[in-house]
Motif scaffolding. Sequence first.
Motif, mmCIF file in Angstrom:
data_model
loop_
_atom_site.group_PDB
_atom_site.id
_atom_site.type_symbol
_atom_site.label_atom_id
_atom_site.label_comp_id
_atom_site.label_asym_id
_atom_site.label_seq_id
_atom_site.Cartn_x
_atom_site.Cartn_y
_atom_site.Cartn_z
ATOM 1 N N ASN A 90 0.836 -1.211 0.000
ATOM 2 C CA ASN A 90 0.000 0.000 0.000
ATOM 3 C C ASN A 90 0.871 1.263 0.000
ATOM 4 O O ASN A 90 0.409 2.352 0.288
ATOM 5 N N THR A 91 2.165 1.082 -0.345
ATOM 6 C CA THR A 91 3.086 2.213 -0.447
ATOM 7 C C THR A 91 3.367 2.502 -1.913
ATOM 8 O O THR A 91 3.716 1.586 -2.673
ATOM 9 N N ALA A 92 3.204 3.757 -2.281
ATOM 10 C CA ALA A 92 3.465 4.177 -3.657
ATOM 11 C C ALA A 92 4.639 5.145 -3.678
ATOM 12 O O ALA A 92 4.727 6.046 -2.847
ATOM 13 N N THR A 93 5.540 4.925 -4.622
ATOM 14 C CA THR A 93 6.611 5.873 -4.908
ATOM 15 C C THR A 93 6.169 6.646 -6.146
ATOM 16 O O THR A 93 5.671 6.046 -7.110
ATOM 17 N N ILE A 94 6.336 7.968 -6.119
ATOM 18 C CA ILE A 94 5.817 8.828 -7.190
ATOM 19 C C ILE A 94 6.918 9.755 -7.684
ATOM 20 O O ILE A 94 7.711 10.282 -6.894
ATOM 21 N N GLY A 95 6.938 9.958 -8.975
ATOM 22 C CA GLY A 95 7.861 10.904 -9.597
ATOM 23 C C GLY A 95 7.235 11.445 -10.865
ATOM 24 O O GLY A 95 6.072 11.173 -11.155
ATOM 25 N N ILE A 96 8.016 12.216 -11.610
ATOM 26 C CA ILE A 96 7.524 12.672 -12.914
ATOM 27 C C ILE A 96 8.213 11.859 -14.005
ATOM 28 O O ILE A 96 9.311 11.347 -13.815
ATOM 29 N N MET A 120 4.264 7.486 -0.422
ATOM 30 C CA MET A 120 3.000 7.726 0.261
ATOM 31 C C MET A 120 2.303 6.418 0.582
ATOM 32 O O MET A 120 2.550 5.400 -0.053
ATOM 33 N N THR A 121 1.421 6.472 1.581
ATOM 34 C CA THR A 121 0.527 5.366 1.870
ATOM 35 C C THR A 121 -0.754 5.630 1.086
ATOM 36 O O THR A 121 -1.379 6.682 1.238
ATOM 37 N N VAL A 122 -1.118 4.679 0.254
ATOM 38 C CA VAL A 122 -2.285 4.811 -0.616
ATOM 39 C C VAL A 122 -3.535 4.378 0.149
ATOM 40 O O VAL A 122 -3.534 3.330 0.801
ATOM 41 N N ASN A 123 -4.600 5.180 0.068
ATOM 42 C CA ASN A 123 -5.857 4.818 0.731
ATOM 43 C C ASN A 123 -6.442 3.539 0.151
ATOM 44 O O ASN A 123 -6.912 2.673 0.884
ATOM 45 N N ASN A 124 -6.446 3.428 -1.182
ATOM 46 C CA ASN A 124 -7.017 2.271 -1.856
ATOM 47 C C ASN A 124 -6.068 1.831 -2.967
ATOM 48 O O ASN A 124 -6.087 2.404 -4.054
ATOM 49 N N PRO A 125 -5.233 0.817 -2.715
ATOM 50 C CA PRO A 125 -4.271 0.382 -3.729
ATOM 51 C C PRO A 125 -4.905 0.020 -5.077
ATOM 52 O O PRO A 125 -4.259 0.149 -6.112
#
Length: 126
Positions: free
Chosen positions: A21-27, A103-108
């Motif tokens: 439920n952890t997302a890594t985000i970038g551009i 981030m921790t995602v509310n709904n994967p």
Amino acid sequence: MNFPSNLRYTKDHEWVLLEGNTATIGITEFAQRELGDIVFVDIPTVGKSLEAEDVFGTVEAVKTVSDLFLPVAGTINEINPELDGSPELVNQEPYGDGWMVKMTVNNPADVANLLSAEAYQALVGE
């Protein structure tokens, strides 16, 4: 141009790597090319719970400032500490050391609704 198939993408040119439920985000590579040389990344949202498409920060290039949009709802847990002294990592390694937040995602399951690599590639016309 590189479109890693293990990532999901947004129409606003962010990428997401979901692990549990952890997302890594970038551009994306496309976004950093369009922006040019990135000189500053400002993400003041650590610890905040945000909705999908909320602005979670900005990226400043030599000629422009661009908002960063959160792909899915959740809570920002961590900012890439390397970007403070080396914002150019976003240009050099957009899918690696140039990541922006975790981030921790509310709904994967929401991540599955984002664009696949093929759909994103079609969107940007590459």
